[in-house]
Design a protein around this motif. Structure first.
Motif, PDB file in Angstrom:
ATOM      1  N   SER A 397       1.013  -1.263  -0.156  1.00  0.00           N
ATOM      2  CA  SER A 397       0.076  -0.110   0.057  1.00  0.00           C
ATOM      3  C   SER A 397       0.698   1.453  -0.167  1.00  0.00           C
ATOM      4  CB  SER A 397      -0.861  -0.332   1.186  1.00  0.00           C
ATOM      5  OG  SER A 397      -1.759   0.817   1.070  1.00  0.00           O
ATOM      6  N   SER A 398       0.385   2.238  -0.368  1.00  0.00           N
ATOM      7  CA  SER A 398       0.969   3.659  -0.597  1.00  0.00           C
ATOM      8  C   SER A 398       0.429   5.299   0.450  1.00  0.00           C
ATOM      9  CB  SER A 398       0.393   4.135  -1.757  1.00  0.00           C
ATOM     10  OG  SER A 398       1.459   3.771  -2.820  1.00  0.00           O
ATOM     11  N   ASP A 399      -0.417   3.389   1.706  1.00  0.00           N
ATOM     12  CA  ASP A 399      -1.097   4.501   2.276  1.00  0.00           C
ATOM     13  C   ASP A 399      -0.882   3.570   3.703  1.00  0.00           C
ATOM     14  OD1 ASP A 399      -2.655   6.987   3.752  1.00  0.00           O
ATOM     15  OD2 ASP A 399      -4.647   6.560   2.509  1.00  0.00           O
ATOM     16  N   SER A 446       3.682   7.907   1.696  1.00  0.00           N
ATOM     17  CA  SER A 446       3.390   7.055   0.346  1.00  0.00           C
ATOM     18  C   SER A 446       5.078   6.550   0.226  1.00  0.00           C
ATOM     19  CB  SER A 446       3.053   7.746  -0.862  1.00  0.00           C
ATOM     20  OG  SER A 446       3.952   8.695  -1.069  1.00  0.00           O
ATOM     21  N   SER A 447       5.688   7.518  -0.026  1.00  0.00           N
ATOM     22  CA  SER A 447       7.354   7.657   0.152  1.00  0.00           C
ATOM     23  C   SER A 447       8.059   6.761   1.334  1.00  0.00           C
ATOM     24  CB  SER A 447       8.382   8.466   0.438  1.00  0.00           C
ATOM     25  OG  SER A 447      10.001   9.006   0.852  1.00  0.00           O
ATOM     26  N   ALA A 449       6.055   4.148   3.252  1.00  0.00           N
ATOM     27  CA  ALA A 449       5.378   2.821   2.283  1.00  0.00           C
ATOM     28  C   ALA A 449       6.309   2.416   2.146  1.00  0.00           C
ATOM     29  CB  ALA A 449       4.145   3.430   2.490  1.00  0.00           C
ATOM     30  N   HIS A 450       6.933   3.378   0.539  1.00  0.00           N
ATOM     31  CA  HIS A 450       7.785   2.681  -0.537  1.00  0.00           C
ATOM     32  C   HIS A 450       9.349   2.162  -0.028  1.00  0.00           C
ATOM     33  CE1 HIS A 450       4.405   4.350  -3.875  1.00  0.00           C
ATOM     34  NE2 HIS A 450       4.370   3.586  -2.812  1.00  0.00           N
ATOM     35  N   HIS A 524       3.419  -4.764  -6.613  1.00  0.00           N
ATOM     36  CA  HIS A 524       3.505  -3.727  -5.738  1.00  0.00           C
ATOM     37  C   HIS A 524       5.169  -3.137  -6.488  1.00  0.00           C
ATOM     38  CE1 HIS A 524       3.027  -0.465  -3.209  1.00  0.00           C
ATOM     39  NE2 HIS A 524       3.793  -1.023  -2.509  1.00  0.00           N
ATOM     40  N   LEU A 528       7.656  -0.148  -8.119  1.00  0.00           N
ATOM     41  CA  LEU A 528       8.647   0.853  -7.448  1.00  0.00           C
ATOM     42  C   LEU A 528      10.003   0.958  -7.689  1.00  0.00           C
ATOM     43  CD1 LEU A 528       8.406  -1.145  -3.672  1.00  0.00           C
ATOM     44  CD2 LEU A 528       7.033   1.011  -3.990  1.00  0.00           C
ATOM     45  N   GLN A 774      11.509  10.993  -1.338  1.00  0.00           N
ATOM     46  CA  GLN A 774      10.732  12.182  -2.019  1.00  0.00           C
ATOM     47  C   GLN A 774      10.498  13.334  -2.615  1.00  0.00           C
ATOM     48  OE1 GLN A 774       9.951  14.428   1.572  1.00  0.00           O
ATOM     49  NE2 GLN A 774       8.072  14.764   0.905  1.00  0.00           N
TER      50      GLN A 774
END
Length: 884
Positions: A397-399, A446-447, A449-450, A524, A528, A774
């Motif tokens: 997930s990104s959130d 998001s950054s 999470a990634h 996913h 990335l 980011q």
């Protein structure tokens, strides 16, 4: 000839003036035209004020404090209190240099005096960094020493520069820099040791005399330890300094840094402190900074840290630290597996993220790969046993539902030392001052999470990759076999029982669920690339997936039957690889050799079209370059530079092209794509951003040296020069930037003007860096932002004298520009066309204590008076258009 002050006069001045703020001393100096201060020493009631020459006092103070430190006449307790008072007074005078040119001339321009102050700092670190054995000290001794360490280090911000980059330049030029480095690490280690004792033993030696509750004393001690470690961490963020630390035999060769990290990561919160959120948060941030500092040293280019540790016989210390890192990841992933972890009042630091970065280094080293394979694989198995929805929200997930937040301590030397000095002399209980925390929310959700997901993939790739020259035959497929065996264990016992057993996928259905989860992770991970993950790690993850299913099929027969039924019906997402290809080895080619190896980071089936498209997208991205990354000779993992690995990749691509040719689909450009991807596998992708000043330096240098990319000596020289002026730049990164620039100019001359996507100065650096990813995603591109940036960065420079005016153009005061770009307490300076100014003098028409300031807030104050109380100087944000 100037007559020197008597030592007794200096002592009296220190005791009588150290408690006065910079504003109070400023007023005293303005009241006396002869640059003297009249003050009451407080020894006798009704006594006449004492007058002292400030210029003489400042000129004698550093050497005087050194002589007091060396002398053995005074009692140790009284000596430390007096020395802390002297350092506090020196810092106050440094704060006043911007208002009084005579102070500036004496304190900052006098080379002899600056040298004496540096000697004072180094000698203090040496004195407080000795005796590194565990010893019990009273609350008074331990807290005063902790404050001395933090205050002395931060004093350098006062008489050298608030910028850590300037400190690095000065320190590295000092002949005793290695003495300072060793002593500073030792002094901070002693602070951590005494903090550990205070956490374990609540009782104070003199509770009535101290007048401080135990929570307050521990809180103050935590703040001092955090401030001191933060200072060293800021220095080690610069390449030249951390390379010097990595070469220090006492710290790296004999394990000094590892012992400090071990002590920090072993700080234990006893049950009585569980409710003290501020203490828990501070210790967590200390852990995060220690992990980050270690990671910086592990990535030092001049020497392999782990190689030095091995040669010195200190691998057992590294093993202990690796165990702590493993435990932090287990706890962090356990909390991450909960849907909504409890919120924290204070930021806890990037503990999990930094631990995973260190784990990436450890798992890629031949000495620690087996250890991580044995222990961390069980944690991974438990994570993959999560229900599909929970797994998606955690790693795909990104959130996220929550994330870590970091903060830096805005250390106030005057306030912190003053509280400690008052706490042990006042009969009543004193409230501990809470230093301002500057939140480091420089990562979007998001950054964050990634990066967390990409680090999981990188660690899995490290553990699964088999390099014959480094690994033993016993290591072949050890990771995947351990992973499968871990699926039989109770996940709730591994992930710290934060989720009940019933929450995880039942064992009978675990095979299907794990296949589904890992397929989603693979899907996913593609998105990335290239910003958070490189192609090489994705390819190794793909190999892992292809090997996993037949093993799961044999391990979980019941669930495998369900997988086959779903695949036959065509409705199971667990049988999808990147959403298109089936995740199985049930084909003719795979059945020939089900033991697919991870040598060369690919499989005998080759790379599918999507991987080739990914490589092509990576090629077209102007902001991404490949850079060579030298690795230790004893480190295995993903470095595709060995002939055996290159041969395997070549055979893989050759086989793929033959298959395509037999079907009539082969194209000429496919060979070019394959060659491109093969070349890209040989290096790790890295990213960074060059500042405008650095790019301007390079453009100017290229006028005289247009073919710099051909001269290795020039490149090394300029890489070091650039690293002193902004973000660190390696020789390989600079060479890639030069080549990229030249290629774009060639394209522009051939095809006409083209947009230069690399105008921001992108350079290769680690995709795990917590800031650059980011920044790359969120660069301002609007004309307004560009205009604002040009206005603030080109029209005004740091240190420039300016006049502040109001809306009507009436003069408000005079000041010095402190900051023109970036962010300041949540305010984007370029976007709002604002810069930060230290106001030296206000117009006589204004009462600074009442006048509101623009962009006021609780953090920076809402009037000039509040700003002065926050920073010790009237530091305000002011519109560029209202500066002259």
């Amino acid at each position: 000839m100037s007559v020197l002050l008597e030592p007794s006069q200096v002592v009296a001045a220190v005791k009588g003036l150290h408690w006065r703020t910079s504003l109070e001393i400023h007023k005293l100096l303005k009241d006396n035209e002869d640059f003297c201060i009249s003050y009451n020493d407080g020894e006798e009631e009704g006594a006449e004020p004492v007058k002292i020459d400030v210029e003489k006092l400042v000129g004698m103070l550093p050497l005087h404090l050194l002589s007091v430190f060396i002398s053995s006449d005074d009692e140790e307790d009284g000596k430390l209190r007096y020395l802390l008072s002297g350092i506090r007074l020196l810092n106050t005078f440094c704060d006043l240099t911007s208002r009084h040119p005579r102070l500036d001339q004496v304190l900052l321009d006098d080379v002899v005096l600056t040298t004496q102050m540096l000697d004072l700092v180094i000698f203090t670190m040496v004195a407080l960094g000795g005796n590194r054995k565990e010893s019990w000290k009273s609350d008074y001794d331990s807290l005063i020493e902790a404050t001395m360490v933090a205050s002395t280090l931060h004093l350098m911000h006062g008489f050298i520069s608030p910028n850590s980059q300037d400190l690095v330049i000065v320190l590295l030029a000092h002949p005793k820099v290695d003495v300072f480095i060793d002593a500073a690490f030792g002094a901070i280690h002693n602070v951590v040791r005494s903090l550990r004792a205070k956490l374990l033993h609540r009782q104070t030696d003199q509770p009535k005399k101290l007048g401080v509750n135990s929570v307050g004393a521990v809180n103050a001690h935590c703040q001092q330890a955090e401030a001191a470690l933060q200072f060293l961490h800021s220095l080690c963020q610069h390449k030249l300094f951390r390379d010097r630390v990595a070469k220090n035999q006492e710290l790296c060769g004999k394990g000094g840094v590892l012992m400090l990290a071990q002590s920090i990561l072993s700080l234990y919160i006893t049950p009585e402190w569980v409710g003290a959120a501020v203490i828990i948060a501070s210790i967590s941030r200390i852990n995060a900074k220690a992990l980050s500092l270690l990671h910086h040293l592990f990535e030092a280019e001049s020497v392999s840290f782990l190689d030095e540790v091995e040669r010195s016989g200190s691998l057992h210390l590294a093993q202990t630290v690796a165990s702590k890192v493993l435990e932090l990841m287990r706890l962090g992933l356990s909390r991450a597996s909960k849907a909504s972890p409890p919120p924290h009042e204070y930021p806890m630091g990037f503990v999990l993220l930094n631990a995973m970065r260190l784990a990436d280094v450890f798992s890629d080293d031949s000495h620690f790969r087996r250890f991580f394979t044995k222990h961390f694989t069980m944690v991974l198995s438990a994570v993959f046993c999560l229900p599909h929805g929970d797994f998606l929200s955690m790693l795909c997930s990104s959130d996220l539902s929550s994330r870590e937040d970091d903060a830096t301590l805005d250390y106030d030397l005057f306030t912190s030392s003053g509280w400690v000095l008052s706490a042990f002399s006042s009969p009543g209980e004193l409230a501990v001052p809470q230093f301002k925390l500057n939140f480091q929310n420089n990562l979007t959700m998001s950054s964050y999470a990634h990066q967390r997901t990409s680090l999981i993939v990188k660690i899995m790739a490290n553990l699964h990759c088999f390099v014959p020259e480094v690994c033993t035959e016993d290591d072949r497929n050890r990771f995947i076999q351990t992973f499968v065996s871990g699926l039989r264990k109770d996940p709730s016992s591994i992930l710290v029982n934060l989720l009940p057993s019933s929450t995880y996928t039942p064992e009978a259905q675990r095979g299907t669920s794990v296949c589904k989860n890992i397929s989603s992770l693979l899907h996913h991970a593609e998105f990335l690339i290239p910003n958070a993950l490189n192609v090489e790690d994705l390819m190794i993850l793909r190999v892992f997936c292809q090997q996993l299913e037949p093993l799961i099929r044999s391990e979980f027969e019941e669930s495998q039957a369900e997988v086959k039924d779903n695949q036959g019906a065509g409705g199971s997402s667990s049988g999808k690889q990147l959403g298109k290809e089936p995740l199985n080895l049930n084909n003719d080619e795979a059945s020939e050799d089900s033991d697919v190896r991870a040598e060369g980071a690919t499989t005998k089936q080759g790379v599918n079209n999507e991987e080739m498209e990914t490589a092509e997208r990576s090629k077209e991205s102007d902001n991404l370059e490949t850079s060579g990354s030298e690795t230790s000779s004893n480190r295995g993992g993903k470095g595709l530079v060995d002939q055996a690995e290159d041969g395997y990749l070549a055979r893989t691509f050759t086989k793929r092209l033959k298959v395509s040719a037999s079907s009539g689909e082969v194209k000429e450009d496919e060979r070019a794509e394959a060659s491109l991807l093969l070349e890209k596998q040989r290096t790790k992708r890295k990213r960074s951003i060059m500042s405008d000043d650095q790019m301007a330096m390079m453009e100017k240098a290229l006028v005289d040296e247009p073919d710099m990319q051909r001269n290795s000596a020039w490149i090394r020289t300029w890489a070091d020069k650039l690293s002193l002026q902004g973000p660190e730049v390696t020789s390989a990164q600079l060479k890639n930037w030069l080549n990229n620039r030249k290629a774009k100019l060639a394209r522009a001359s051939k095809h006409g003007p083209a947009r230069d996507n690399n105008s921001s100065g992108d350079l290769p650096e680690s995709p795990g860096d917590e800031n650059t990813w980011q920044q790359q995603q969120q660069k301002p591109t609007t004309p307004f932002a560009d205009k604002a940036s040009a206005s603030s960065s080109e029209g005004l420079k740091r240190g420039q004298q300016v006049m502040l005016v109001d809306e009507r153009g009436v003069e408000v005061g005079k000041g010095t520009v402190l900051k023109t770009d970036g962010e300041w307490y949540g305010l984007s300076l370029e976007t709002r066309q604002v810069c930060v100014v230290d106001v030296i003098e206000l117009s006589g028409l204004y009462d600074y204590s009442k006048m509101s300031i623009p962009y006021g807030s609780d953090d920076v104050g809402r009037t000039f008076g509040e700003a002065n109380s926050r920073f010790g100087v009237m530091r305000v944000a002011w519109d560029v258009s209202k500066l002259q």
